[in-house]
Motif scaffolding. Structure first.
Motif, PDB file in Angstrom:
ATOM      1  N   VAL A   1       0.848  -1.187   0.000  1.00  0.00           N
ATOM      2  CA  VAL A   1       0.000   0.000   0.000  1.00  0.00           C
ATOM      3  C   VAL A   1       0.886   1.241   0.000  1.00  0.00           C
ATOM      4  CG1 VAL A   1      -1.759   1.313   1.240  1.00  0.00           C
ATOM      5  CG2 VAL A   1      -1.859  -1.195   1.214  1.00  0.00           C
ATOM      6  N   VAL A   2       0.810   2.021  -1.076  1.00  0.00           N
ATOM      7  CA  VAL A   2       1.635   3.224  -1.175  1.00  0.00           C
ATOM      8  C   VAL A   2       0.808   4.499  -1.002  1.00  0.00           C
ATOM      9  CG1 VAL A   2       3.465   2.178  -2.552  1.00  0.00           C
ATOM     10  CG2 VAL A   2       1.462   3.147  -3.713  1.00  0.00           C
ATOM     11  N   ARG A   3      -0.513   4.376  -1.123  1.00  0.00           N
ATOM     12  CA  ARG A   3      -1.391   5.513  -0.852  1.00  0.00           C
ATOM     13  C   ARG A   3      -2.692   5.009  -0.253  1.00  0.00           C
ATOM     14  NH1 ARG A   3      -0.998   9.262  -6.379  1.00  0.00           N
ATOM     15  NH2 ARG A   3       1.226   9.801  -6.182  1.00  0.00           N
ATOM     16  N   LYS A   4      -3.085   5.603   0.849  1.00  0.00           N
ATOM     17  CA  LYS A   4      -4.357   5.292   1.485  1.00  0.00           C
ATOM     18  C   LYS A   4      -4.919   6.596   2.041  1.00  0.00           C
ATOM     19  CE  LYS A   4      -6.519   3.314   5.547  1.00  0.00           C
ATOM     20  NZ  LYS A   4      -6.307   2.905   6.945  1.00  0.00           N
TER      21      LYS A   4
ATOM     22  N   LEU B  21      -7.322   3.309  -2.334  1.00  0.00           N
ATOM     23  CA  LEU B  21      -6.088   2.583  -2.057  1.00  0.00           C
ATOM     24  C   LEU B  21      -5.273   2.471  -3.334  1.00  0.00           C
ATOM     25  CD1 LEU B  21      -7.077  -0.552   0.092  1.00  0.00           C
ATOM     26  CD2 LEU B  21      -5.591   1.320   0.803  1.00  0.00           C
ATOM     27  N   SER B  22      -3.977   2.674  -3.215  1.00  0.00           N
ATOM     28  CA  SER B  22      -3.049   2.426  -4.314  1.00  0.00           C
ATOM     29  C   SER B  22      -2.078   1.356  -3.841  1.00  0.00           C
ATOM     30  CB  SER B  22      -2.289   3.692  -4.694  1.00  0.00           C
ATOM     31  OG  SER B  22      -3.181   4.689  -5.173  1.00  0.00           O
ATOM     32  N   ILE B  23      -2.046   0.226  -4.547  1.00  0.00           N
ATOM     33  CA  ILE B  23      -1.202  -0.899  -4.146  1.00  0.00           C
ATOM     34  C   ILE B  23      -0.181  -1.163  -5.240  1.00  0.00           C
ATOM     35  CG2 ILE B  23      -1.149  -3.336  -3.530  1.00  0.00           C
ATOM     36  CD1 ILE B  23      -3.937  -3.030  -2.395  1.00  0.00           C
ATOM     37  N   GLN B  24       1.101  -0.976  -4.900  1.00  0.00           N
ATOM     38  CA  GLN B  24       2.183  -1.162  -5.860  1.00  0.00           C
ATOM     39  C   GLN B  24       2.574  -2.628  -5.943  1.00  0.00           C
ATOM     40  OE1 GLN B  24       6.193   0.600  -5.073  1.00  0.00           O
ATOM     41  NE2 GLN B  24       5.823   1.701  -6.993  1.00  0.00           N
ATOM     42  N   THR B  25       2.777  -3.128  -7.164  1.00  0.00           N
ATOM     43  CA  THR B  25       3.132  -4.523  -7.381  1.00  0.00           C
ATOM     44  C   THR B  25       4.586  -4.783  -6.979  1.00  0.00           C
ATOM     45  OG1 THR B  25       3.658  -3.999  -9.681  1.00  0.00           O
ATOM     46  CG2 THR B  25       1.436  -4.823  -9.210  1.00  0.00           C
ATOM     47  N   PRO B  26       4.963  -6.041  -6.787  1.00  0.00           N
ATOM     48  CA  PRO B  26       6.333  -6.355  -6.340  1.00  0.00           C
ATOM     49  C   PRO B  26       7.428  -5.844  -7.263  1.00  0.00           C
ATOM     50  CG  PRO B  26       4.901  -8.233  -5.986  1.00  0.00           C
ATOM     51  CD  PRO B  26       4.098  -7.236  -6.766  1.00  0.00           C
ATOM     52  N   ASP B  27       7.140  -5.641  -8.563  1.00  0.00           N
ATOM     53  CA  ASP B  27       8.178  -5.129  -9.465  1.00  0.00           C
ATOM     54  C   ASP B  27       8.439  -3.637  -9.270  1.00  0.00           C
ATOM     55  OD1 ASP B  27       6.019  -3.867 -10.640  1.00  0.00           O
ATOM     56  OD2 ASP B  27       6.117  -4.989 -12.534  1.00  0.00           O
ATOM     57  N   LYS B  28       7.597  -2.988  -8.443  1.00  0.00           N
ATOM     58  CA  LYS B  28       7.698  -1.562  -8.124  1.00  0.00           C
ATOM     59  C   LYS B  28       7.567  -0.674  -9.364  1.00  0.00           C
ATOM     60  CE  LYS B  28      10.534  -2.337  -4.007  1.00  0.00           C
ATOM     61  NZ  LYS B  28      11.775  -2.005  -3.269  1.00  0.00           N
TER      62      LYS B  28
ATOM     63  N   ALA C  37      -9.711  -4.394   7.935  1.00  0.00           N
ATOM     64  CA  ALA C  37      -8.800  -4.343   9.076  1.00  0.00           C
ATOM     65  C   ALA C  37      -7.366  -4.570   8.626  1.00  0.00           C
ATOM     66  CB  ALA C  37      -9.190  -5.407  10.090  1.00  0.00           C
ATOM     67  N   GLY C  38      -6.441  -3.826   9.248  1.00  0.00           N
ATOM     68  CA  GLY C  38      -5.021  -4.035   9.004  1.00  0.00           C
ATOM     69  C   GLY C  38      -4.449  -3.304   7.817  1.00  0.00           C
ATOM     70  N   ILE C  39      -5.278  -2.561   7.072  1.00  0.00           N
ATOM     71  CA  ILE C  39      -4.799  -1.834   5.887  1.00  0.00           C
ATOM     72  C   ILE C  39      -4.294  -0.454   6.308  1.00  0.00           C
ATOM     73  CG2 ILE C  39      -5.428  -0.824   3.675  1.00  0.00           C
ATOM     74  CD1 ILE C  39      -5.247  -3.843   3.614  1.00  0.00           C
ATOM     75  N   THR C  40      -2.993  -0.225   6.159  1.00  0.00           N
ATOM     76  CA  THR C  40      -2.388   1.060   6.473  1.00  0.00           C
ATOM     77  C   THR C  40      -1.374   1.392   5.387  1.00  0.00           C
ATOM     78  OG1 THR C  40      -0.619   0.047   7.782  1.00  0.00           O
ATOM     79  CG2 THR C  40      -2.629   0.677   8.958  1.00  0.00           C
ATOM     80  N   ASN C  41      -0.952   2.636   5.327  1.00  0.00           N
ATOM     81  CA  ASN C  41       0.120   2.988   4.401  1.00  0.00           C
ATOM     82  C   ASN C  41       1.357   2.157   4.742  1.00  0.00           C
ATOM     83  OD1 ASN C  41      -0.728   5.049   2.509  1.00  0.00           O
ATOM     84  ND2 ASN C  41      -1.051   6.370   4.290  1.00  0.00           N
ATOM     85  N   GLY C  42       1.925   1.521   3.733  1.00  0.00           N
ATOM     86  CA  GLY C  42       3.082   0.668   3.940  1.00  0.00           C
ATOM     87  C   GLY C  42       2.745  -0.792   4.161  1.00  0.00           C
ATOM     88  N   SER C  43       1.453  -1.120   4.305  1.00  0.00           N
ATOM     89  CA  SER C  43       1.064  -2.514   4.510  1.00  0.00           C
ATOM     90  C   SER C  43       1.461  -3.374   3.315  1.00  0.00           C
ATOM     91  CB  SER C  43      -0.458  -2.634   4.688  1.00  0.00           C
ATOM     92  OG  SER C  43      -0.900  -2.051   5.871  1.00  0.00           O
ATOM     93  N   ILE C  44       1.894  -4.593   3.587  1.00  0.00           N
ATOM     94  CA  ILE C  44       2.128  -5.584   2.544  1.00  0.00           C
ATOM     95  C   ILE C  44       0.865  -6.439   2.447  1.00  0.00           C
ATOM     96  CG2 ILE C  44       3.550  -7.511   1.776  1.00  0.00           C
ATOM     97  CD1 ILE C  44       4.979  -4.799   1.839  1.00  0.00           C
TER      98      ILE C  44
END
Length: 361
Positions: free
Chosen positions: A265-268, A278-285, A299-306
């Motif tokens: 999660v890079v934007r919340k 929510l903006s979720i960046q893929t593993p390839d960045k 629950a558990g979704i925060t900026n920086g969450s995997i």
């Protein structure tokens, strides 16, 4: 009704779907509320002291304190046991367990082999035998490789009264041309009792990236959608013209949304145009999947969450087009976007092909 520990999740209002309680293993949400938003029936069986859930061909059984659920009679291990929230007396389930338990795999005709798959594992998942899979897919051995297409239902179809090539193609998510080619048909005429081979070809091409992703909503929880990428939009900031940078999928308020892919999660937070998003960046960045107009976060979704693919991340809503908290300016839906995030400006790309591919696989 009196709320007791034995009653578990028979009480509580729907708007509490995002309620959660911390656990040692993973974030959890109310079992009753999240399944009710998918039109499932949720009942407490007093004689067996179990929670029973029924949803479109899927029968689930849970017991408080147990990490084993039963899906159509088959035991499935969850990462976190079912627990009772001491404040609400609601049974809580892991955000990672919902999608695989609620999805009706038996309704799917095809499966794309993933790394680590075995025929026995696929057979168990779809409730068929290894012999079935081999016969339907024309396999002479148990060896399978990633990317291989496996039939999970008999690909042969017997023509019934009233059938047309068009109705069969629509039912089995293929095309008239593909059926005609596979069966060497020279016309659209069919005979009662005629045996047709339904080919695995899909009406949309496999995307070059993220073909192993998944559709962000469960089947039967949303309405059919079209390609709305690039459409003009009337609401804008500073009265500037803009176009739609994604696809809209209409669904009832509070319908669960699941992550289409692993990522971070890079934007919340609130966006004037996207509401709670929510903006979720893929593993390839290099890419970002974007989920907008949410009514609430899981629950558990925060900026920086995997997050993991199939993890519950939020709920469909109608937020946006105004200051924080604005809702109801349009019908509830999930706005799903896809961006090339390799540059600072984030280039919008059309996610339609990805969505249609995931929807059928």
């Amino acid at each position: 009704m009196k709320k007791t520990a034995s009653a578990l999740c028979i009480a509580a209002v729907l708007c509490g779907a995002c309620a959660s309680v911390a656990s040692a293993s993973s974030p959890t949400v109310s079992l009753r509320n999240v399944f009710r938003t998918m039109d499932a029936s949720v009942n407490w069986n007093a004689s067996t002291k179990q929670i029973e859930v029924n949803r479109e061909g899927v029968h689930l059984v849970f017991r408080s304190g147990s990490s084993i659920a039963y899906k159509n009679g088959v035991p499935v291990r969850m990462d976190t046991p079912i627990r009772t929230d001491p404040k609400t007396n609601l049974a809580m389930i892991s955000v990672y367990a919902i999608y695989p338990l609620a999805r009706d795999y038996h309704a799917e005709r095809h499966y794309i082999v993933q790394a680590g798959d075995t025929l026995s594992g696929i057979a168990k998942k779809y409730g068929v035998t290894v012999a079935n899979l081999k016969a339907w897919s024309g396999l002479s051995s148990d060896l399978i490789v990633p990317g291989e297409h496996i039939f999970t239902m008999d690909p042969n179809y017997v023509v019934q009264a009233g059938d047309t090539l068009y109705s069969i193609a629509a039912k089995y998510e293929t095309t008239v041309a593909a059926i005609k080619q596979a069966n060497k048909l020279t016309s659209n005429l069919l005979a009662l009792g005629q045996l047709l081979y339904i080919p695995p070809e899909q009406s949309v091409p496999q995307p070059a990236l993220f073909a192993d992703g998944q559709f962000p909503l469960l089947d039967d929880t949303y309405t059919p959608f079209g390609n709305t990428y690039g459409d003009a939009r009337s609401f804008s900031l500073n009265q500037s013209a803009r176009v739609h940078e994604g696809n809209d999928i209409e669904a009832p308020e509070s319908t669960p949304i699941f992550s289409a892919y692993d990522g971070k999660v890079v934007r919340k937070g609130w966006s004037t145009l996207g509401g709670w998003r929510l903006s979720i960046q893929t593993p390839d960045k290099k890419h970002v999947f974007y989920y907008a107009h949410l009514s609430a976060y899981a629950a558990g979704i925060t900026n920086g969450s995997i997050v993991k693919k199939s993890q519950l991340i939020g709920y469909v809503g109608s937020t946006g087009y105004g200051p924080a908290g604005t809702r109801g300016k349009f019908v509830p839906h999930l706005h799903f976007g896809f961006y090339d995030s390799a540059t600072a400006s984030w280039k919008a790309m059309n996610p339609y092909t990805y969505l249609k591919w995931w929807e059928k696989h």
